[in-house]
Design a protein around this motif. Structure first.
Motif, mmCIF file in Angstrom:
data_model
loop_
_atom_site.group_PDB
_atom_site.id
_atom_site.type_symbol
_atom_site.label_atom_id
_atom_site.label_comp_id
_atom_site.label_asym_id
_atom_site.label_seq_id
_atom_site.Cartn_x
_atom_site.Cartn_y
_atom_site.Cartn_z
ATOM 1 N N LEU A 38 111.486 -11.386 117.310
ATOM 2 C CA LEU A 38 111.950 -12.768 117.278
ATOM 3 C C LEU A 38 112.228 -13.235 115.856
ATOM 4 O O LEU A 38 112.980 -14.191 115.639
ATOM 5 C CB LEU A 38 110.882 -13.658 117.933
ATOM 6 C CG LEU A 38 111.141 -15.149 118.078
ATOM 7 C CD1 LEU A 38 112.301 -15.389 119.036
ATOM 8 C CD2 LEU A 38 109.887 -15.857 118.593
ATOM 9 N N GLY A 39 111.606 -12.580 114.887
ATOM 10 C CA GLY A 39 111.791 -12.962 113.494
ATOM 11 C C GLY A 39 111.016 -14.201 113.103
ATOM 12 O O GLY A 39 111.396 -14.911 112.175
ATOM 13 N N GLY A 40 109.921 -14.454 113.803
ATOM 14 C CA GLY A 40 109.149 -15.663 113.556
ATOM 15 C C GLY A 40 108.205 -15.530 112.387
ATOM 16 O O GLY A 40 107.998 -14.455 111.820
ATOM 17 N N SER A 41 107.592 -16.665 112.028
ATOM 18 C CA SER A 41 106.603 -16.682 110.959
ATOM 19 C C SER A 41 105.264 -16.183 111.485
ATOM 20 O O SER A 41 105.079 -15.989 112.692
ATOM 21 C CB SER A 41 106.438 -18.106 110.419
ATOM 22 O OG SER A 41 105.850 -18.938 111.403
ATOM 23 N N ILE A 103 100.975 -13.289 116.297
ATOM 24 C CA ILE A 103 100.893 -14.365 115.318
ATOM 25 C C ILE A 103 99.424 -14.652 115.026
ATOM 26 O O ILE A 103 98.537 -14.138 115.711
ATOM 27 C CB ILE A 103 101.575 -15.665 115.818
ATOM 28 C CG1 ILE A 103 100.833 -16.215 117.054
ATOM 29 C CG2 ILE A 103 103.043 -15.432 116.121
ATOM 30 C CD1 ILE A 103 101.283 -17.606 117.471
ATOM 31 N N LEU A 104 99.180 -15.476 114.037
ATOM 32 C CA LEU A 104 97.827 -15.932 113.712
ATOM 33 C C LEU A 104 97.807 -17.451 113.620
ATOM 34 O O LEU A 104 98.744 -18.059 113.104
ATOM 35 C CB LEU A 104 97.345 -15.364 112.378
ATOM 36 C CG LEU A 104 96.913 -13.900 112.323
ATOM 37 C CD1 LEU A 104 96.493 -13.539 110.909
ATOM 38 C CD2 LEU A 104 95.786 -13.609 113.301
ATOM 39 N N VAL A 120 98.302 -18.657 120.306
ATOM 40 C CA VAL A 120 97.812 -17.295 120.082
ATOM 41 C C VAL A 120 97.615 -16.564 121.402
ATOM 42 O O VAL A 120 97.990 -15.385 121.534
ATOM 43 C CB VAL A 120 96.512 -17.323 119.253
ATOM 44 C CG1 VAL A 120 95.854 -15.949 119.223
ATOM 45 C CG2 VAL A 120 96.816 -17.784 117.837
ATOM 46 N N ILE A 121 97.051 -17.233 122.392
ATOM 47 C CA ILE A 121 96.882 -16.610 123.708
ATOM 48 C C ILE A 121 98.242 -16.273 124.305
ATOM 49 O O ILE A 121 98.440 -15.199 124.903
ATOM 50 C CB ILE A 121 96.090 -17.542 124.648
ATOM 51 C CG1 ILE A 121 94.669 -17.766 124.122
ATOM 52 C CG2 ILE A 121 96.067 -16.971 126.066
ATOM 53 C CD1 ILE A 121 93.805 -16.526 124.069
ATOM 54 N N GLU A 122 99.195 -17.160 124.144
ATOM 55 C CA GLU A 122 100.522 -16.963 124.741
ATOM 56 C C GLU A 122 101.225 -15.743 124.160
ATOM 57 O O GLU A 122 101.810 -14.947 124.898
ATOM 58 C CB GLU A 122 101.381 -18.205 124.530
ATOM 59 C CG GLU A 122 102.757 -18.118 125.207
ATOM 60 C CD GLU A 122 103.530 -19.400 125.067
ATOM 61 O OE1 GLU A 122 103.809 -19.809 123.919
ATOM 62 O OE2 GLU A 122 103.873 -20.003 126.096
ATOM 63 N N VAL A 123 101.177 -15.593 122.841
ATOM 64 C CA VAL A 123 101.894 -14.484 122.216
ATOM 65 C C VAL A 123 101.156 -13.159 122.426
ATOM 66 O O VAL A 123 101.777 -12.144 122.786
ATOM 67 C CB VAL A 123 102.107 -14.754 120.716
ATOM 68 C CG1 VAL A 123 102.685 -13.519 120.025
ATOM 69 C CG2 VAL A 123 103.032 -15.949 120.528
ATOM 70 N N HIS A 124 99.842 -13.150 122.213
ATOM 71 C CA HIS A 124 99.111 -11.889 122.273
ATOM 72 C C HIS A 124 98.778 -11.474 123.705
ATOM 73 O O HIS A 124 99.216 -10.410 124.164
ATOM 74 C CB HIS A 124 97.825 -11.983 121.451
ATOM 75 C CG HIS A 124 98.073 -11.985 119.980
ATOM 76 N ND1 HIS A 124 98.289 -10.844 119.256
ATOM 77 C CD2 HIS A 124 98.152 -13.000 119.089
ATOM 78 C CE1 HIS A 124 98.490 -11.137 117.990
ATOM 79 N NE2 HIS A 124 98.407 -12.450 117.857
ATOM 80 N N GLN A 162 88.486 -16.781 113.983
ATOM 81 C CA GLN A 162 89.507 -16.190 114.847
ATOM 82 C C GLN A 162 89.094 -16.179 116.321
ATOM 83 O O GLN A 162 89.325 -15.199 117.032
ATOM 84 C CB GLN A 162 89.828 -14.767 114.392
ATOM 85 C CG GLN A 162 90.554 -14.712 113.060
ATOM 86 C CD GLN A 162 91.104 -13.332 112.762
ATOM 87 O OE1 GLN A 162 90.479 -12.314 113.052
ATOM 88 N NE2 GLN A 162 92.302 -13.279 112.195
ATOM 89 N N ALA A 163 88.513 -17.252 116.795
ATOM 90 C CA ALA A 163 88.093 -17.293 118.197
ATOM 91 C C ALA A 163 89.284 -17.105 119.133
ATOM 92 O O ALA A 163 89.184 -16.403 120.154
ATOM 93 C CB ALA A 163 87.392 -18.611 118.501
ATOM 94 N N ASN A 164 90.403 -17.730 118.825
ATOM 95 C CA ASN A 164 91.593 -17.601 119.666
ATOM 96 C C ASN A 164 92.127 -16.172 119.653
ATOM 97 O O ASN A 164 92.405 -15.575 120.705
ATOM 98 C CB ASN A 164 92.672 -18.602 119.238
ATOM 99 C CG ASN A 164 92.926 -18.615 117.732
ATOM 100 O OD1 ASN A 164 92.370 -17.830 116.964
ATOM 101 N ND2 ASN A 164 93.785 -19.534 117.291
ATOM 102 N N TYR A 165 92.244 -15.618 118.469
ATOM 103 C CA TYR A 165 92.749 -14.256 118.296
ATOM 104 C C TYR A 165 91.795 -13.241 118.932
ATOM 105 O O TYR A 165 92.222 -12.304 119.621
ATOM 106 C CB TYR A 165 92.904 -14.003 116.793
ATOM 107 C CG TYR A 165 93.554 -12.705 116.396
ATOM 108 C CD1 TYR A 165 94.908 -12.489 116.615
ATOM 109 C CD2 TYR A 165 92.814 -11.714 115.752
ATOM 110 C CE1 TYR A 165 95.507 -11.304 116.209
ATOM 111 C CE2 TYR A 165 93.409 -10.538 115.343
ATOM 112 C CZ TYR A 165 94.756 -10.335 115.569
ATOM 113 O OH TYR A 165 95.344 -9.163 115.166
#
Length: 305
Positions: A38-41, A103-104, A120-124, A162-165
């Motif tokens: 996607l080329g995202g940050s 992402i982070l 974070v949940i959505e992407v990972h 990093q609880a989400n990650y």
């Protein structure tokens, strides 16, 4: 002869870092590659650069390989389905997936917003579901397919901020294992890599003192994305068809195999338990084998080899 001759592979997050190295190595090993990014940050957002996937695809082509670019998001099932169809239509099939896209949104849990959690949940985690779900029936129908998902020691061990990650990455380990269990009869396998490498994500760690600076400089020298690519690509090879449902860590030149959680001690009370007997009888037996709250640095107390 390459280890992936005749195969078509999707690599997500392949515009930079680990994904890029996986895409380049898969191509060198003979695969046709769909380069997705996607080329995202690092944090995710609206500043997407759709050219990064095309740049890697172009690099593969210039080296004599075959690749196509894709700018879809792993957070979208529709986009992942489009990746699978593009691989089949433009490259002639699909045999493997390597999916390190991520992402982070690092923040202490008591300060974490719902958006920090959801993104974070959505992407990972959902992203891993999406790409696997988009490909699974194709793999089952052809009775061949290999998926390499990316977890983290942040999930397996834990990491402050990093609880989400960590939740997403631990979820990926569970997701991968069930996919492996359900599809082994169809010769479809799913494994996990937990990488330790210098990437854009690691580069976001704030440098607070000289010790941190020294450690980050050491990581940049000794823990490279190309080292993660080697086992990631190997897991797609036909010689790895008996490797399924496993968790591997890669740190520099080291590869670790992890076990899955299993009971380590048991207490039985035939007359049943009460809060008092749990506290007085069970906990004293369990305490000596509790898992501590140490970080990855405590589990791996030496520098990478």
């Amino acid at each position: 002869m390459g280890k992936l001759d005749g195969k078509v592979v999707i690599v997500t997050g392949a515009g930079r870092g680990i994904g890029r190295e996986c895409a380049l190595l898969a191509a060198r090993e003979g695969a046709k590659v769909l380069v997705n990014d996607l080329g995202g940050s690092i944090q995710g957002g609206d500043d997407d650069d759709r050219t990064v996937a095309q740049q890697v695809a172009g690099e593969i082509g210039a080296a004599g390989g075959e690749a196509v670019a894709n700018g879809g998001s792993v957070a979208s099932l529709k986009d992942c389905e489009a990746m699978v169809e593009q691989a089949k239509d433009e490259l002639g099939g699909l045999h493997g997936i390597i999916s390190p896209a991520g992402i982070l949104r690092d923040v202490m849990f008591h300060k974490m917003s719902e958006e920090d959690w959801d993104q974070v949940i959505e992407v990972h985690l959902k992203g891993s579901f999406n790409i696997c779900r988009a490909a699974i029936n194709h793999f089952r129908d052809q009775e061949d397919g290999s998926m390499v998902l990316f977890s983290s020691t942040s999930g397996l061990i834990g990491n402050i901020g990093q609880a989400n990650y960590a939740a997403a990455k631990m979820g990926i380990a569970g997701l991968s294992h069930v996919i492996a269990m359900e599809n082994a009869r169809k010769n479809v396998r799913c494994n996990v890599i937990t990488p330790s490498a210098w990437t854009r994500m690691i580069g976001t760690i704030p440098i607070k003192d000289e010790a941190t600076r020294h450690r980050l400089e050491m990581m940049q020298r000794k823990m490279r994305p190309d080292q993660i690519a080697q086992p990631s690509v190997a897991l797609l090879a036909d010689e790895a068809k008996d490797v399924n449902g496993q968790i591997f860590s890669v740190r520099g030149n080291e590869i670790f195999l992890w076990n899955h959680p299993r009971p380590i001690r048991n207490m039985t009370r035939l007359e049943g338990w009460t809060p008092t007997t749990v506290l007085e009888h069970a906990m004293p037996v369990f305490r000596p084998v509790f898992t501590d709250l140490g970080t990855a640095r405590d589990v791996f107390p030496y520098d990478p080899v």
